[in-house]
Design an enzyme around this catalytic site. Structure first.
Site, PDB file in Angstrom:
ATOM      1  N   GLU A   1       1.058  -1.215  -0.187  1.00 22.16           N
ATOM      2  CA  GLU A   1      -0.043   0.051  -0.140  1.00 22.16           C
ATOM      3  C   GLU A   1       0.950   1.207  -0.161  1.00 22.16           C
ATOM      4  O   GLU A   1       1.838   1.229   0.924  1.00 22.16           O
ATOM      5  CB  GLU A   1      -0.817  -0.068   1.303  1.00 22.16           C
ATOM      6  CG  GLU A   1      -2.102  -0.943   1.241  1.00 22.16           C
ATOM      7  CD  GLU A   1      -3.027  -0.853   2.437  1.00 22.16           C
ATOM      8  OE1 GLU A   1      -4.142  -0.929   2.154  1.00 22.16           O
ATOM      9  OE2 GLU A   1      -2.536  -0.601   3.486  1.00 22.16           O
ATOM     10  N   CYS A   2       0.469   2.158  -0.979  1.00 19.77           N
ATOM     11  CA  CYS A   2       1.330   3.131  -1.080  1.00 19.77           C
ATOM     12  C   CYS A   2       2.884   2.950  -1.028  1.00 19.77           C
ATOM     13  O   CYS A   2       3.528   2.977  -1.779  1.00 19.77           O
ATOM     14  CB  CYS A   2       0.832   4.424   0.028  1.00 19.77           C
ATOM     15  SG  CYS A   2       1.111   6.060  -0.327  1.00 19.77           S
TER      16      CYS A   2
END
Length: 444
Positions: free
Chosen positions: A331-332
């Site tokens: 994530e990110c």
């Protein structure tokens, strides 16, 4: 059928930057020191403030988000305070600030949470540059929404005794209660970075700083009166479970200064579903557990540790071996770490895991911010293709190359398509949005 709820307050403000985090942390520690078990919450999609809440209170802090969360999920998370003496929630931005279009139960405003939970609001008002005029602001907030009760205010950044008297007189004239007045103190600030506060784990003297906040609050705020003002409306008895289907049974979770942006309610939900979470540190060149079903790299600040990640040969080799047979998700910041390369603010390119073709850069910063609704084209571990997820994106990196297939159809809170779709290659997936909650199962 309803049940009584632990009384609480929402610490909010007319705008960002008023000092509500200082008030929140000081109150949490002061109450804890008084032997009060206080359960903290954070309104909205924030993964940095809750770590400070935990340091101040000794209890995990959970996010409550009306845009991303259904009513039962909000009630289920709020029930984490059932064994506490009091709950204390910190708002985000201004009390009524949210997106233009409602999501699951609201538009993401802190006021939505106060209204649903029945928590009275304590407004932290920065009175620098004004005196009696601050009362007009407080009165407007008190009258804006009849469903949200403003219990009173805490005046912040008061310049002198005369300034305090004038500001108090204005509040008294319109019937607004003043719980306290905090003198201006330039030394009681926490360092910030582009995503908000510097992470709690990076603060060298955090406990002493929070203790100083508590002493400051005790000297200038009527804490007993705040306790007396706490309230809550009865909540529905939970029907069934609010825990989403976890992505795997044994999850190797990266946890260190580069990968720390995880929502407590997500991890708590996984554990409630029987998931075994196996922490490891890529920065320490640790390999994920060999028997993990899924490796999950959360967001964080990989750009600040890109050199160390590039040198983490053991971690990178073990991750590649895992990806041959089992899923990996980022994530990110975790997504960027799965790519081919990351260019830092100085223009230096660093080798990343190479499991995706993504190349990102911080050389020219550009903010990407907002809620996201994603419909998966490919599964994320046990989260099936077609599932709809609510999430939030906040980063400053720019995509230079993203050659793999898109992971999801992604739209913002206005249902406008977002070009940051994430990507997948085999069982390796990544997204720029941080998952907050599922919005629905795959279509039949």
């Amino acid at each position: 059928m309803t049940r009584d709820a632990t009384p609480g307050l929402l610490v909010a403000a007319p705008a960002s930057g008023t000092g509500k985090t200082t008030v929140m942390l000081g109150l949490l520690r002061a109450l804890r020191d008084d032997g009060i078990a206080v359960q903290p919450f954070k309104c909205g999609p924030d993964y940095i403030d809750p770590a400070f809440h935990r340091a101040a209170s000794g209890r995990a802090s959970f996010n409550l988000d009306s845009w991303a969360m259904t009513g039962p999920r909000l009630d289920g998370i709020a029930a984490r305070g059932d064994d506490a003496d009091m709950t204390l929630a910190e708002g985000s931005m201004g009390l009524f600030d949210g997106v233009a279009h409602a999501g699951a139960t609201g538009n993401g405003a802190s006021a939505d949470v106060a209204r649903r939970m029945g928590w009275p609001v304590v407004l932290v008002i920065d009175v620098s540059g004004q005196a009696q005029s601050a009362a007009a602001t407080a009165l407007g907030f008190a009258r804006y929404d009849p469903g949200v009760r403003v219990a009173g205010v805490i005046l912040n950044r008061v310049a002198s005794e005369r300034h305090e008297r004038l500001a108090r007189s204005g509040m008294e004239a319109v019937g607004i209660r003043v719980f306290g007045a905090l003198p201006r103190r330039g030394d009681l600030t926490l360092p910030e970075r582009h995503l908000g506060l510097v992470q709690a784990i990076e603060h060298p003297a955090l406990d002493a700083q929070i203790a100083a906040y508590a002493t400051f609050l005790r000297a200038h705020v009527d804490i007993a009166a705040l306790r007396d003002a706490a309230a809550a409306t009865p909540r529905p008895v939970a029907q069934g479970t609010v825990v989403p289907t976890p992505p795997a049974q044994r999850i190797a979770l990266a946890q260190d200064a580069a990968f720390s942006f995880t929502y407590a309610h997500v991890l708590d939900g996984w554990r409630s579903a029987g998931v075994e979470i196996l922490p490891f540190s890529p920065l320490a060149d640790e390999a994920p557990a060999k028997d993990a079903d899924l490796v999950w790299l959360p967001g964080g600040y990989p750009e600040l540790h890109a050199g160390a990640l590039a040198a983490a040969d053991r971690f990178r080799a073990a991750l590649a071996l895992h990806a041959e047979t089992r899923p990996v998700h980022g994530e990110c910041g975790g997504y960027m770490a799965l790519g081919e390369g990351l260019i830092d603010a100085d223009g230096t390119r660093h080798r990343m895991a190479g499991l995706l073709g993504l190349v990102t850069s911080y050389e020219k910063r550009r903010m990407h911010l907002g809620y996201r609704r994603a419909t998966l084209h490919a599964p994320i571990g046990g989260i099936a293709a077609g599932a709809m997820l609510a999430g939030h994106e906040f980063h400053y990196s720019t995509i230079l190359d993203q050659p793999d297939a898109p992971l999801a159809k992604v739209v913002d809170a206005n249902a406008q398509a977002v070009p940051e779709t994430g990507s997948h290659r085999g069982g390796v997936t990544g997204s720029f949005f941080h998952m907050i909650a599922p919005l629905g199962p795959p279509a039949a």
